[in-house]
Enzyme design. Structure first.
Site, PDB file in Angstrom:
ATOM      1  N   HIS A  37       0.867  -1.175   0.000  1.00 41.22           N
ATOM      2  CA  HIS A  37       0.000   0.000   0.000  1.00 41.22           C
ATOM      3  C   HIS A  37       0.903   1.224   0.000  1.00 41.22           C
ATOM      4  O   HIS A  37       1.836   1.300   0.791  1.00 41.22           O
ATOM      5  CB  HIS A  37      -0.899   0.002   1.238  1.00 41.22           C
ATOM      6  CG  HIS A  37      -2.014   0.987   1.154  1.00 41.22           C
ATOM      7  ND1 HIS A  37      -1.802   2.332   1.268  1.00 41.22           N
ATOM      8  CD2 HIS A  37      -3.337   0.829   0.927  1.00 41.22           C
ATOM      9  CE1 HIS A  37      -2.968   2.959   1.127  1.00 41.22           C
ATOM     10  NE2 HIS A  37      -3.914   2.062   0.922  1.00 41.22           N
TER      11      HIS A  37
ATOM     12  N   ARG B 146      -6.108  10.660  -0.479  1.00 44.50           N
ATOM     13  CA  ARG B 146      -5.711  11.182  -1.785  1.00 44.50           C
ATOM     14  C   ARG B 146      -6.934  11.430  -2.646  1.00 44.50           C
ATOM     15  O   ARG B 146      -7.012  12.404  -3.382  1.00 44.50           O
ATOM     16  CB  ARG B 146      -4.741  10.214  -2.458  1.00 44.50           C
ATOM     17  CG  ARG B 146      -3.345  10.288  -1.869  1.00 44.50           C
ATOM     18  CD  ARG B 146      -2.469   9.170  -2.364  1.00 44.50           C
ATOM     19  NE  ARG B 146      -2.738   7.908  -1.680  1.00 44.50           N
ATOM     20  CZ  ARG B 146      -2.681   6.712  -2.236  1.00 44.50           C
ATOM     21  NH1 ARG B 146      -2.358   6.592  -3.501  1.00 44.50           N
ATOM     22  NH2 ARG B 146      -2.933   5.628  -1.526  1.00 44.50           N
TER      23      ARG B 146
END
Lengths: 557, 259
Positions: free
Chosen positions: A326, A346
């Protein structure tokens, strides 16, 4: 554990470039996404491409396949039980369906098996629901807004994310069943984030072309897991849960059908025999093996148990040559190391920036591309942020979110993370977070078809333990979907199998004997190792050294 | 061999001089552990291999509810072992399991009202309003308030307020009136999700569209495509803007439902 004075100084650089970056975001100007060719080049920085991290499997159906050393080591090990010492003629339990694993896939399977008339035992290593599903934060993909999205685009995105290596039939099933899976969860009372008129809120994730990530705050997986677990607990006559009782070996009967498993009661140290007409492996992933010494976001029990058991019983492995890192795991403070910082940050507008506060990557690349670019920035370009423990990270500029979407957005959309960092004296509405790629997901696993059948009759697999759906790289939001869709399919298919196809016969562990012989024949040095691992050992090695009597016989060890 | 262990001892000494150590009392027994560790890692540093009381190690699964107390203090403090950093002279005990009653119900059949909750959990009326549950919550949830909202029939309020619950059971372990707050919490959340929040019409439509195989042709085409063509189609696909309006529509509507 607030930021050190050195880090505070560096944060100033991030603050300096922030206004301009916010303006660009507002204008819809993004850092350019990488082309397919650029992606190929950057992936050389991915840990998967380190040859010394992999070795060949020397026995079994996938002999010659090169995968992570840590998994190979467990495959090159003996069973925890000696096949000759076990009397299988008097099973402790007889049941229609045994489900190994009590996470999202296992629990979905149990509910569907029950709906299709089967009685179920769930055997789980820790508590019911202690699983990676519980920890998934960001969301669940499904093409539910057909004026702008459809399974066609979901298919395309998933294939692109997986570098076009995914098994097409499995992707087709995933994307077609996605709306149905979501509707099922909605009808069970899962509290998805919605507009007042009932429309589901959706956002982007890495590699999605449409906003199809559905979510429940920033604890989507926990909300799904606790809802389906509660539902399973409402059917305790049909779904029995054996906690702290991991399976350690499958049972294959003389007709060649999978017929249950041997469980190990972690507390009384008994071995328990469960005879079942069909068996579902839903044991999840393997992050706790810490491939290449990476930190992990995974829960305590993610030790590849299902892979090992099914492999001994003859099921092939695929796509295990890739492991998902990740892009954004916490690296500071040390106590939070490896902790997942959801991609949703994000998706909500936070930039990733280097030590100088400069952007160097589009924030929504597929995960392997995003992670590789961050690793290059630290190790290749040399613009990582040095962290007290001697490591490097980059900044995830969370304060941008409140500036872009209004004050209070972070507290509302990311309540879990906000409170967590607050405990460490870090206010993520004002200061950025330090992140680095962290071991996250097992892309590959047991080979299955779109009915979750393995090559062994009577053995089904669903969720992270299986491989092919995500090819070489999974997109965000496709794992909660995977466990729900394929868990449901496995449950239904196994119930049908138990009714009509199961053939009774004498229970055996002959496949284990055979596997042991093959290890010997190939001259594999097992070094006294047994597997599955069941739990990692983080206890103090200096204390371990002093535990002198762990292998002696006596009334107490 | 002896060289190895000698150097190990030296290393240990070195690391101990650089590490600040603090005394903690695990179930009354003293251990010195590095000051930066969480309670969970302190157990492991002391030599425990955890089986109970350890789950996600990330503060969300609720496996590691822990109580602790300092000498000369009357207060019982609480935390998740994986999230709480040790402090000198903590007396620590984990509560990895606590017996709790759970009502069995068919969520479809229930009405989202206060009387549903009080019928399934009649002991809820025993709440004396002492607030121990709220003080015992490692997630800083106002537990007592969601319980009183549930009693009042404000199911939506109870659901919202209990949303961050990790079901660790510390509230229940400490409640003098023997309520199982966290099971009441999930009941209200499921009632809200199932019966109060409006259903997503677009979701129902999407299920129907798949059922009628409206996208099968498109996907079949993709499945048959050779990889270069597939890559080209992938690279050419339109991307919805991150912050655009919900009503955004792409130019190419061939594989969408537009009526």
């Amino acid at each position: 554990m607030a930021y050190t004075p050195e880090l505070r100084k560096l944060i100033k650089r991030v603050e300096k470039t922030r206004p301009a970056r916010v303006e660009r975001k507002k204008r819809g100007e993004e850092f350019p996404a990488q082309s397919l060719k650029e992606r190929e080049d950057i992936l050389k920085y991915h840990p998967d491409f380190k040859d010394e991290g992999r070795s060949e499997i020397r026995v079994g159906p996938s002999k010659g396949y090169k995968i992570s050393n840590e998994i190979v080591e467990l495959l090159h090990a003996k069973s925890r039980v000696s096949p000759d010492l076990l009397d299988l003629s008097n099973p402790d339990y007889e049941i229609d369906i045994l489900i190994i694993g009590g996470g999202g896939a296992g629990t979905s399977a149990a509910l569907m098996a029950r709906e299709n008339g089967a009685k179920v035992i769930i055997a789980t290593k820790l508590r019911h629901g202690d699983a990676n599903t519980m920890m998934a934060e960001g969301g669940i993909q499904a093409a539910t807004k057909n004026r702008k999205d459809s399974p066609y685009y979901h298919y395309l995105d998933a294939m692109g994310g997986g570098h076009f290596t995914n098994v097409p039939e499995l992707v087709e099933t995933l994307v077609n069943d996605a709306p149905l899976a979501l509707k099922w969860l909605e009808s069970l009372g899962t509290m998805f984030s919605k507009f007042d008129d009932g429309r589901l809120k959706t956002m982007h994730g890495g590699g999605t072309s449409r906003r199809r990530m559905h979510y429940a705050g920033d604890i989507t997986g926990a909300e799904i897991m606790r809802t389906i677990r509660d539902e399973a607990r409402n059917h305790k006559d049909d779904i029995r849960v054996l906690e702290f009782s991991p399976a350690v070996e499958l049972i294959v009967n003389e007709k060649g059908h999978c017929a249950g498993a041997i469980l190990y009661n972690l507390e009384t140290e008994e071995y328990i025999i469960v005879k079942a007409k069909a068996t579902i492996i839903a044991t999840g992933g393997s992050g706790r093996l810490h491939m290449q010494n990476f930190m992990t976001t995974n829960h305590y029990g993610a030790t590849a148990d299902g892979l090992i058991m099914a492999y001994r019983a003859g099921v092939s492995l695929n796509f295990l040559h890739t492991v998902q890192y990740h892009p954004t795991g916490a690296v500071f403070p040390e106590q939070a190391e490896g902790l997942l910082i959801t991609e949703k940050f994000r998706g909500a507008g936070a930039n990733i920036v280097n030590i100088d506060g400069e952007q160097f990557v589009y924030e929504r690349e597929p995960r392997d591309v995003e992670a590789s670019t961050i690793i290059r920035e630290c190790k290749g370009v040399g613009k990582g942020v040095p962290i007290p423990a001697g490591k490097f990270g980059v900044w995830l500029d969370s304060p941008m979110i409140d500036i872009l979407k209004g004050k209070g957005t972070i507290r509302k959309e990311f309540p879990g993370k906000w409170i967590l960092f607050k405990r460490y004296d870090i206010d993520i509405t004002k200061d950025p977070m330090l992140i680095y790629p962290t071991l996250h997901y097992q892309n590959g696993g047991l080979e299955i078809n779109s009915k979750c059948e393995t090559s062994l009759p009577g053995l089904y697999a669903g969720g992270e333990v299986s491989g092919g759906i995500h090819g070489e790289n999974r997109l965000m939001g496709n794992s909660l979907l995977d466990v729900t869709v394929f868990g449901r399919i496995a449950g239904k298919a196994a119930a049908g199998y138990a009714k009509t196809k199961f053939r009774d016969g004498k229970l055996t562990l002959d496949h284990v004997t055979k596997y042991h012989k093959e290890l010997e024949k190939e001259g594999v040095d097992v070094g006294g190792r047994v597997s599955p691992m069941l739990l990692p050992d983080y206890s103090n090695p200096e204390v371990r050294e002093k535990q002198l009597t762990t292998k002696y016989l006596g009334t107490i060890r | 061999m002896s060289n190895n262990s000698d150097s190990k001892k030296k290393n240990k000494k070195q690391s101990e001089t650089t590490l600040e150590m603090v005394p903690v009392f695990i179930m009354g027994k003293k251990y010195d552990v590095p000051a930066t560790l969480t309670i969970q890692k302190a157990f492991e540093y002391a030599g425990y291999q955890l089986v109970r009381g350890c789950g996600c190690r990330g503060g969300i699964c609720g496996a590691c509810g822990t109580v602790y107390r300092f000498p000369d203090s009357y207060r019982i403090e609480v935390g998740l072992a994986c999230q709480t950093v040790v402090k000198p002279n903590m007396y620590i005990s984990q509560i990895p399991f606590f017996p709790a009653n759970k009502a069995v119900y068919d969520i479809e059949e229930l009405e989202p009202t206060g009387s549903t909750v009080t019928a399934l959990y009649p002991e809820i009326f025993k709440c004396v309003g002492c607030g121990t549950c709220t003080r015992s919550c490692p997630m800083d949830i106002d537990v007592m308030e969601y319980i009183s909202r549930a009693i009042r029939g404000d199911i939506a309020g109870a659901a919202e307020l209990s949303f961050d619950c990790v079901m660790c059971g510390l509230c229940t372990a400490r409640c003098p009136s023997e309520l199982v707050q966290y099971n009441i919490g999930i009941l209200t959340r499921r009632l809200y999700g199932r019966h109060i929040a409006k259903r997503a019409k677009h979701l129902e439509d999407a299920v129907e569209n798949v059922k009628q195989k409206k996208f099968d042709k498109g996907i079949k085409k993709l499945k048959k495509m050779d990889i270069d063509k597939l890559k080209a189609v992938y690279s050419a696909r339109e991307t919805e803007p991150q912050f655009g309006p919900e009503e955004w529509e792409p130019e190419n509507k061939d594989y969408l439902i537009t009526e």
